[in-house]
Design a protein around this motif. Sequence first.
Motif, short mmCIF file in Angstrom:
data_model
loop_
_atom_site.label_atom_id
_atom_site.label_comp_id
_atom_site.label_asym_id
_atom_site.label_seq_id
_atom_site.Cartn_x
_atom_site.Cartn_y
_atom_site.Cartn_z
N LEU A 1 0.77 -1.27 -0.06
CA LEU A 1 0.02 0.05 0.03
C LEU A 1 0.88 1.25 0.15
O LEU A 1 0.19 2.38 0.05
N SER B 1 2.53 2.39 2.50
CA SER B 1 2.15 3.24 3.64
C SER B 1 3.32 3.25 4.72
O SER B 1 3.71 2.20 5.02
N ARG C 1 2.60 7.51 -0.77
CA ARG C 1 1.72 7.77 -2.19
C ARG C 1 1.79 9.26 -2.30
O ARG C 1 1.79 10.04 -1.16
#
Length: 202
Positions: A75, A77, A139
Amino acid sequence: MIRNVLGAVLALAGAAAAVLSPFRDWYDGRLGRHYRLGDLFTGTGATGTQSGGLFGSLWLPFLCAAVVTVLGVVLRSRTLVALAGVVVLGFTVLWMVRVFQVTDSLAVAGDGSGLDVGVALAAGGGVLMLLGSATMSGRRRMRGREPEYGAPDSSAPDTWPPTREPGPSVQTSPWPEPEGDDPYVGPDNPGPHRGPPSPPSG
């Protein structure tokens, strides 16, 4: 992109080291998986007796941290990866505190009677996870789209063609341009080259 790849490599390497550490010697020739997880939260300290099985040992929190690390890498993250590193380091430090309560010593001995390679793998794995989290860029936030201009309608007759400059848009006359030099010449507007209109006859 390069930072995410490098951070992912560091985080995954740390997760692998943490999962492998309970299968190596931790203290006085005892494997990390021989330390019960419940002993870390009681007043009895860490005795290193084999009971409770693999999922009841130190291996369980390290396995959970490794799974969280993989999810964080997928992800992208940084928070998840950092959380996994904190969990690994936290359980390693807690184990060291409990062992010190029992043995009153945390020395590193060359004959294997003190802290061993398993502790180094766990601590190093947690540090690598934190370094991976710090290296990852995470991201990228999507920038807002610019407004799209639609076709002109009756409510905004002077907004086509669209313009991005401030101020009113330029609008041409909706009437066709007349031919000749004198536009709109008629009985009521004789034009600049005509005299006044003649009076009507009798």
